[in-house]
Write a protein that holds these residues in place. Structure first.
Motif, PDB file in Angstrom:
ATOM      1  N   GLU A   1       7.595   0.877   6.211  1.00  0.00           N
ATOM      2  CA  GLU A   1       7.061   0.326   7.040  1.00  0.00           C
ATOM      3  C   GLU A   1       6.201  -0.862   6.787  1.00  0.00           C
ATOM      4  OE1 GLU A   1       4.636   1.572  10.044  1.00  0.00           O
ATOM      5  OE2 GLU A   1       3.323   2.991   8.458  1.00  0.00           O
ATOM      6  N   VAL A   2       5.963  -2.156   7.519  1.00  0.00           N
ATOM      7  CA  VAL A   2       6.083  -3.515   7.326  1.00  0.00           C
ATOM      8  C   VAL A   2       4.360  -3.397   8.136  1.00  0.00           C
ATOM      9  CG1 VAL A   2       5.406  -5.714   7.215  1.00  0.00           C
ATOM     10  CG2 VAL A   2       7.629  -4.706   6.747  1.00  0.00           C
ATOM     11  N   LYS A   3       3.104  -3.403   8.227  1.00  0.00           N
ATOM     12  CA  LYS A   3       1.821  -3.675   9.105  1.00  0.00           C
ATOM     13  C   LYS A   3       0.595  -4.509   8.423  1.00  0.00           C
ATOM     14  CE  LYS A   3       0.504   0.142   9.665  1.00  0.00           C
ATOM     15  NZ  LYS A   3       0.706   2.080  10.208  1.00  0.00           N
TER      16      LYS A   3
ATOM     17  N   ALA B   1       1.012  -1.155   0.037  1.00  0.00           N
ATOM     18  CA  ALA B   1      -0.149  -0.129   0.258  1.00  0.00           C
ATOM     19  C   ALA B   1       1.122   0.637   0.411  1.00  0.00           C
ATOM     20  CB  ALA B   1      -0.328   0.529   1.510  1.00  0.00           C
ATOM     21  N   SER B   2       0.733   2.096  -0.501  1.00  0.00           N
ATOM     22  CA  SER B   2       1.103   3.337  -0.177  1.00  0.00           C
ATOM     23  C   SER B   2       1.241   4.071   0.402  1.00  0.00           C
ATOM     24  CB  SER B   2       0.393   4.495  -1.391  1.00  0.00           C
ATOM     25  OG  SER B   2       1.366   5.739  -0.718  1.00  0.00           O
ATOM     26  N   PHE B   3       2.279   4.166   1.757  1.00  0.00           N
ATOM     27  CA  PHE B   3       2.380   4.881   2.264  1.00  0.00           C
ATOM     28  C   PHE B   3       2.109   6.335   2.488  1.00  0.00           C
ATOM     29  CE2 PHE B   3       5.341   7.417   5.826  1.00  0.00           C
ATOM     30  CZ  PHE B   3       4.595   6.560   6.644  1.00  0.00           C
ATOM     31  N   ASP B   4       2.535   7.298   1.493  1.00  0.00           N
ATOM     32  CA  ASP B   4       2.055   9.005   1.129  1.00  0.00           C
ATOM     33  C   ASP B   4       0.419   9.259   0.721  1.00  0.00           C
ATOM     34  OD1 ASP B   4       4.622   9.155   2.307  1.00  0.00           O
ATOM     35  OD2 ASP B   4       5.710   8.609  -0.006  1.00  0.00           O
ATOM     36  N   GLY B   5       0.092   8.528   0.599  1.00  0.00           N
ATOM     37  CA  GLY B   5      -1.307   7.991  -0.438  1.00  0.00           C
ATOM     38  C   GLY B   5      -0.702   8.691  -1.514  1.00  0.00           C
TER      39      GLY B   5
ATOM     40  N   TYR C   1       4.524  -0.869   3.228  1.00  0.00           N
ATOM     41  CA  TYR C   1       4.095   0.175   3.396  1.00  0.00           C
ATOM     42  C   TYR C   1       5.268   0.983   2.478  1.00  0.00           C
ATOM     43  CZ  TYR C   1      -0.518   0.102   5.638  1.00  0.00           C
ATOM     44  OH  TYR C   1      -1.687  -0.539   6.260  1.00  0.00           O
ATOM     45  N   VAL C   2       4.769   1.121   1.737  1.00  0.00           N
ATOM     46  CA  VAL C   2       5.590   1.868   0.108  1.00  0.00           C
ATOM     47  C   VAL C   2       5.685   3.237   0.343  1.00  0.00           C
ATOM     48  CG1 VAL C   2       5.907  -0.544  -0.190  1.00  0.00           C
ATOM     49  CG2 VAL C   2       4.824   1.102  -2.091  1.00  0.00           C
ATOM     50  N   SER C   3       7.253   3.608  -1.051  1.00  0.00           N
ATOM     51  CA  SER C   3       7.268   5.112  -0.912  1.00  0.00           C
ATOM     52  C   SER C   3       8.061   5.206  -2.346  1.00  0.00           C
ATOM     53  CB  SER C   3       7.287   6.245  -0.179  1.00  0.00           C
ATOM     54  OG  SER C   3       7.259   6.330   0.969  1.00  0.00           O
ATOM     55  N   LYS C   4       7.044   6.226  -3.646  1.00  0.00           N
ATOM     56  CA  LYS C   4       7.856   5.796  -4.368  1.00  0.00           C
ATOM     57  C   LYS C   4       9.490   6.366  -4.236  1.00  0.00           C
ATOM     58  CE  LYS C   4       7.368   7.344  -9.795  1.00  0.00           C
ATOM     59  NZ  LYS C   4       6.230   8.189 -10.039  1.00  0.00           N
ATOM     60  N   LEU C   5      10.760   5.996  -4.923  1.00  0.00           N
ATOM     61  CA  LEU C   5      11.801   6.276  -4.540  1.00  0.00           C
ATOM     62  C   LEU C   5      11.859   7.581  -6.007  1.00  0.00           C
ATOM     63  CD1 LEU C   5      14.037   5.198  -3.336  1.00  0.00           C
ATOM     64  CD2 LEU C   5      14.450   3.529  -5.321  1.00  0.00           C
ATOM     65  N   ASP C   6      12.525   8.485  -5.084  1.00  0.00           N
ATOM     66  CA  ASP C   6      12.653   9.791  -6.448  1.00  0.00           C
ATOM     67  C   ASP C   6      14.179   8.751  -7.181  1.00  0.00           C
ATOM     68  OD1 ASP C   6      10.232  10.445  -6.030  1.00  0.00           O
ATOM     69  OD2 ASP C   6      11.158  11.868  -4.750  1.00  0.00           O
ATOM     70  N   PRO C   7      14.436   8.910  -8.059  1.00  0.00           N
ATOM     71  CA  PRO C   7      16.146   9.223  -8.985  1.00  0.00           C
ATOM     72  C   PRO C   7      17.150  10.173  -8.392  1.00  0.00           C
ATOM     73  CG  PRO C   7      14.595   9.261 -10.495  1.00  0.00           C
ATOM     74  CD  PRO C   7      13.534   8.567  -9.258  1.00  0.00           C
TER      75      PRO C   7
END
Length: 176
Positions: free
Chosen positions: A162-164, A145-149, A169-175
């Motif tokens: 995080e893992v819950k 799921a998206s951490f940032d919404g 819960y993931v966030s997009k990785l900006d290059p």
């Protein structure tokens, strides 16, 4: 005394053959009744070490009695020392390394925090998708799921924040 040496040698050899062929069957039939042989305080007390030492004692005793001019006491002491050395060597060269090398292929989701992953099923802002994460020597698919919404499209690289509740819960990785 020769009968004792032969008994130890033959008994050890029979134990090795029977345990190799029927070890699991006998272990399940006895239901762990022999588990006392590997006490936590004395890990060297296990069947492999003990029987290996007893078998070596019998073989060394026979060889020393037949091929040396040593007295009975000397043969017994040297055979006992040989059994202890062989049993101890079996413990340090086989039993201990094998017990320490036990690896689990189980995956702990808590270990995935901070890992980089790739989105394989798009993650909506308020919903779930799927990511591919490298875990050990392989890869695993996990619900995410998206951490940032934010919406995260498929093919994006993300970081696990995080893992819950079995969800990453993931966030997009900006290059950079």
């Amino acid at each position: 005394m020769e009968a004792v040496f032969w008994g130890c040698l033959i008994g050890g050899a029979l134990y090795a053959i029977i345990s190799a062929l029927l070890g699991d069957l006998i272990g399940h039939a006895l239901g762990g009744i022999l588990d006392f042989l590997s006490l936590d305080g004395h890990p060297w007390l296990n069947p492999t070490t003990l029987v290996g030492g007893i078998t070596a004692f019998g073989g060394a005793g026979l060889l020393l009695a037949h091929y040396t001019a040593l007295g009975l006491a000397a043969v017994f002491i040297l055979a006992l020392a040989g059994g202890v050395v062989i049993g101890g060597s079996g413990y340090f060269l086989y039993v201990k390394p094998m017990s320490e090398s036990e690896n689990s292929v189980a995956l702990s989701e808590k270990d995935l925090s901070g890992k980089i992953a790739e989105v394989i099923t798009a993650i909506p802002s308020k919903g779930y998708g799927e990511v591919l994460v490298k875990a050990g020597a392989g890869y695993t698919n996990q619900i995410a799921a998206s951490f940032d919404g934010d919406d995260i499209p498929g093919g994006s690289r993300v970081v696990v924040v995080e893992v819950k509740d079995n969800t990453l819960y993931v966030s997009k990785l900006d290059p950079y």
